[in-house]
Design a protein around this motif. Structure first.
Motif, PDB file in Angstrom:
ATOM      1  N   GLN A   1      -9.458   3.067   2.146  1.00 23.97           N
ATOM      2  CA  GLN A   1      -8.650   1.800   2.276  1.00 23.97           C
ATOM      3  C   GLN A   1      -8.208   1.087   1.443  1.00 23.97           C
ATOM      4  O   GLN A   1      -8.697   0.897   0.285  1.00 23.97           O
ATOM      5  CB  GLN A   1      -9.899   0.699   3.025  1.00 23.97           C
ATOM      6  CG  GLN A   1      -9.370  -0.474   3.568  1.00 23.97           C
ATOM      7  CD  GLN A   1     -10.372  -1.528   3.717  1.00 23.97           C
ATOM      8  OE1 GLN A   1     -11.579  -1.095   3.762  1.00 23.97           O
ATOM      9  NE2 GLN A   1      -9.903  -2.669   4.070  1.00 23.97           N
ATOM     10  N   VAL A   2      -6.904   0.874   1.302  1.00 26.15           N
ATOM     11  CA  VAL A   2      -6.218   0.190   0.198  1.00 26.15           C
ATOM     12  C   VAL A   2      -6.418  -1.238   0.160  1.00 26.15           C
ATOM     13  O   VAL A   2      -5.965  -2.162   1.320  1.00 26.15           O
ATOM     14  CB  VAL A   2      -4.695   0.706   0.235  1.00 26.15           C
ATOM     15  CG1 VAL A   2      -3.707  -0.165  -0.977  1.00 26.15           C
ATOM     16  CG2 VAL A   2      -4.305   2.048   0.040  1.00 26.15           C
ATOM     17  N   LEU A   3      -6.904  -1.861  -0.828  1.00 28.76           N
ATOM     18  CA  LEU A   3      -7.141  -3.335  -1.001  1.00 28.76           C
ATOM     19  C   LEU A   3      -5.931  -4.051  -1.677  1.00 28.76           C
ATOM     20  O   LEU A   3      -5.561  -4.990  -1.190  1.00 28.76           O
ATOM     21  CB  LEU A   3      -8.252  -3.639  -1.636  1.00 28.76           C
ATOM     22  CG  LEU A   3      -9.890  -3.035  -1.201  1.00 28.76           C
ATOM     23  CD1 LEU A   3     -10.919  -3.520  -1.952  1.00 28.76           C
ATOM     24  CD2 LEU A   3     -10.013  -3.451   0.556  1.00 28.76           C
ATOM     25  N   GLU A   4      -5.493  -3.295  -2.579  1.00 29.13           N
ATOM     26  CA  GLU A   4      -4.401  -3.720  -3.256  1.00 29.13           C
ATOM     27  C   GLU A   4      -3.354  -2.838  -3.549  1.00 29.13           C
ATOM     28  O   GLU A   4      -3.791  -1.939  -4.331  1.00 29.13           O
ATOM     29  CB  GLU A   4      -5.095  -4.524  -4.709  1.00 29.13           C
ATOM     30  CG  GLU A   4      -5.429  -5.970  -4.753  1.00 29.13           C
ATOM     31  CD  GLU A   4      -6.074  -6.448  -5.957  1.00 29.13           C
ATOM     32  OE1 GLU A   4      -5.535  -6.064  -6.989  1.00 29.13           O
ATOM     33  OE2 GLU A   4      -7.148  -6.952  -5.767  1.00 29.13           O
ATOM     34  N   LYS A   5      -2.058  -3.056  -3.276  1.00 32.86           N
ATOM     35  CA  LYS A   5      -1.189  -2.214  -3.435  1.00 32.86           C
ATOM     36  C   LYS A   5      -0.588  -2.229  -4.861  1.00 32.86           C
ATOM     37  O   LYS A   5      -0.679  -3.278  -5.573  1.00 32.86           O
ATOM     38  CB  LYS A   5       0.110  -2.314  -2.647  1.00 32.86           C
ATOM     39  CG  LYS A   5      -0.369  -1.800  -1.156  1.00 32.86           C
ATOM     40  CD  LYS A   5       1.070  -1.771  -0.450  1.00 32.86           C
ATOM     41  CE  LYS A   5       0.914  -1.324   0.955  1.00 32.86           C
ATOM     42  NZ  LYS A   5       1.990  -0.990   1.665  1.00 32.86           N
ATOM     43  N   PRO A   6      -0.157  -1.278  -5.676  1.00 37.39           N
ATOM     44  CA  PRO A   6       0.571  -1.322  -6.890  1.00 37.39           C
ATOM     45  C   PRO A   6       1.811  -2.036  -6.672  1.00 37.39           C
ATOM     46  O   PRO A   6       2.539  -1.932  -5.862  1.00 37.39           O
ATOM     47  CB  PRO A   6       0.849   0.267  -7.244  1.00 37.39           C
ATOM     48  CG  PRO A   6       0.763   0.768  -6.041  1.00 37.39           C
ATOM     49  CD  PRO A   6      -0.259   0.209  -5.022  1.00 37.39           C
TER      50      PRO A   6
END
Ligand code: FAD
Ligand code: AMP
Lengths: 326, 266
Positions: free
Chosen positions: A194-199
């Motif tokens: 699960q991506v919490l913060e995208k680059p």
């Protein structure tokens, strides 16, 4: 058992042009397909654009295989691996070629595990001998050596190919590839990460830069990195770095060029105070012109450079900034 | 909670680099091994950082045991080094890695983890500095059916799983996984700690658990290499450097810029 087919796989960027990025692996694939006696196909996850059709024709692709699914709209490793594995199970390609990139480092070995194929990363060449034996030459020790891996028996192999390993060459006769839709069933796939913060992509990326000015430990001090930034700006390029000055926190890691940083292929790569260790050169030796500034006339970087300046970069960089602006 | 760290013994890449630079890197009669006996063997740098990541998790007060495992020749100093740094257990699967491929190595590591109680977290280096392949961790993850998070700079325990910061070409990405995971560590994690003199002395007495391959429950397919490492060679680099001459930095700079403009490089 695998067929003799060779498939080049791409994904992402809404199916838009992979300008210049697939020409080399399509060329490689055509050669391998000729040797295995199979077809060269191009599997793309996402829409088939006109550019894809045109490029495929130019490089002698027989079929454009096309997979589209809502779960592939944004990159998901689990969905991508599942889709590719389903394709491989039906088509049984002998060789799967992918241009090496960040996500490929994860997808290629996972796909190989799923379809019980061999896998080789950092590939520079793929050869098929008279008996149909497949071998892959890959860079090792950061580029100090090349290792040759032979694929066991008739097994399939997933090969992740280094940028610029092959010179693009159009097919003698262009083809009009058929587009084949391929249905995948990704209902059971639930991305486990699960991506919490995208680059936060900021500005242009090093791997697309035409001019890069990089600095290394020879700059002596973090404050001197501004000379690199200023010269890069004066030349209309981007600033890069060797790993030690990233590790020491002079610049953030998005600037790192090399084996474990960004692999670049600019027109001009200017390296100041960089020794030219193989792991650094793995990220810039594809540059058309390398310029090196180093106090040590025996520095390894001069073996790769087209132009060399022996001297103190702290004295020469300010003058270069002046000269570039004039 | 159990953390397993996979570590590989490699030839010191800086020493290999220096031999290459001096034009003295040579391949032995088998056509694939580097001959320089003087090159030290050490723990793959990224694996040292993977162990550091495990130790940092422990430092934050997470109740856990750290097991370090290596598949390779009779374990020399790298497992002692791991023990000195604070591993609770060190284990060695004694095999000849040159005869095996990533698939078999991964089968051994996955078999070890499976038969010794599993792992809540498997930490690996992003790639080994000898083969540069970076595939073993992904294969281990597939074999254990665990999610694989690559190229991390930080791993924290949280919410019934792990919170991982990845280093991507576009900057840092923060992801979460529930349950177990395989995570590969990159140099951005930062420098690993040094063992203290006292812990080094204590570690001298540590005996690694020697694991028999026959106890790992591997199938014939698990043990059958898919690729064979057959050859290694040293590529030639064709230098054609034109050195710019000049009496002052200003003159050198003017001549270089002029030369680049002449060739339409800029
Ligand atoms: C597995 C692995 C992966 C790696 N990945 C990468 C990677 O992705 N990218 C990377 O860059 N490195 C990488 N490295 C590290 C690499 O091996 C080198 O250590 C590193 O590239 C050296 O950086 P450098 O040239 O800045 O420093 P050094 O090797 O210390 O060189 C500094 C140079 O500056 C010169 N110099 C000193 N003063 C001056 C001056 N005043 N003016 C001009 N020149 C001067 C010196 O002569 C010397 O040549 C990796 C290493 C390993 C083992
Ligand atoms: N023989 C081995 N024993 C233990 N761990 C290994 C071994 N080979 C590879 N690994 C792990 O897998 C990572 C990537 O290795 P590689 O795929 O060989 O580049 C290493 O950094 C280690 O963490």
């Amino acid at each position: 058992m695998s067929s003799n087919e060779v498939v080049v796989v791409t994904w992402g960027r809404g199916g838009e042009a992979f300008a210049g990025e697939v020409d080399d692996i399509l060329t490689l694939g055509r050669g391998v397909a000729a040797a295995t006696g199979g077809a060269l196909n191009w599997l793309t996850l996402g829409p088939v654009s006109d550019t894809i059709r045109q490029t495929a024709g130019t490089y002698g692709v027989a079929n454009i295989d096309h997979i589209e699914d809502a779960k592939l709209a944004e990159f998901s490793a689990d969905a991508t691996v599942a889709a590719l594995a389903q394709y491989c199970e039906q088509h049984s390609p002998r060789v799967v070629l992918i241009a090496q990139g960040f996500d490929v480092r994860l997808v290629a070995p996972r796909l190989a595990a799923k379809v019980r194929a061999g896998v080789v990363m950092n590939a520079a060449a793929v050869e098929v001998d008279g008996g149909g034996k497949l071998s892959v030459t890959a860079s090792a020790y950061g580029g100090d050596t090349r290792a040759v891996y032979e694929i066991a028996g008739e097994r399939a192999c997933v090969v992740s190919v280094l940028a610029n390993a092959v010179l693009p060459e159009a097919a003698d006769a262009a083809t009009t590839p058929a587009v084949r839709d391929f249905a995948v069933d990704l209902a059971a796939v639930d991305e486990r990460i699960q991506v919490l913060e995208k680059p936060k992509a900021e500005g242009p990326r090093l791997d697309a830069a035409e001019i890069i000015v990089s600095g290394g430990r020879g700059l002596g001090d973090a404050a001197n990195y501004k000379l690199i930034e200023e010269l890069a700006e004066a030349l209309g390029g981007l600033p890069g770095a060797s790993r030690p000055i990233v590790d020491d926190g002079w610049v953030d890691s998005s600037h790192q060029v090399g084996l474990t940083g960004t692999i670049t292929r600019p027109g001009l790569y200017l390296a100041a105070g960089i020794s030219g260790a193989s792991q650094h050169m793995a990220g810039c030796s594809a540059a058309k012109t390398i310029v090196a500034i180093n106090t040590d006339s025996d520095a390894s970087i001069f073996r790769y450079a087209r132009f060399g300046v022996i001297g103190d970069c702290l004295e020469i960089l300010p003058e270069l900034i002046r000269a570039a602006k004039s | 909670m159990r953390i397993v760290v996979c570590v590989k013994e490699v030839l010191d890449p800086d020493a290999v680099n220096n031999y290459a630079l001096a034009g003295r890197l040579e391949i032995g009669d088998d056509g694939k091994s580097l001959t320089q006996a003087a090159i030290p063997r050490l723990m793959n740098g990224f694996d040292e950082q993977a162990l550091e990541a495990a130790l940092r998790i422990k430092d934050t007060g997470v109740e856990c045991s750290i097991t370090v495992v290596s598949a390779g020749p009779a374990p020399g100093d790298i497992l002692k080094h791991a023990a000195a740094l604070g591993a609770d257990e060190v284990a060695s699967i004694e095999v000849d890695p040159a005869a095996l491929d990533a698939h078999v190595i991964a089968s051994l590591l996955a078999g070890y983890i499976r038969t010794t109680g599993g792992a809540d977290l498997v930490l690996c280096g992003r790639q080994a500095s000898d083969d540069d392949q970076g595939v073993v961790p992904a294969l281990v993850g597939e074999m254990l059916d665990l999610p694989i998070v690559t190229i991390a700079r930080a791993v924290e325990s949280g919410d019934g799983g792990w919170r991982v910061t990845r280093v991507t070409p576009d900057g840092d990405e923060v992801v979460a996984v529930t349950g177990g995971a395989v995570v590969t560590i990159s140099n951005e994690l930062g420098d690993p700690r040094y063992p203290t003199a006292a812990s080094k002395i204590k570690a001298r007495r540590v005996k690694p658990t020697v694991v028999a391959v026959s106890d790992l429950g591997l199938s014939a397919d698990d043990s059958e290499p898919r690729v064979a490492f057959t050859k290694q060679f040293v590529p030639t680099i064709q230098g054609n450097c034109e050195f710019i001459s000049g009496d002052s930095p200003a003159e050198l700079a003017d001549r270089l810029i002029a030369r680049l403009r002449e060739d339409s490089v800029i």
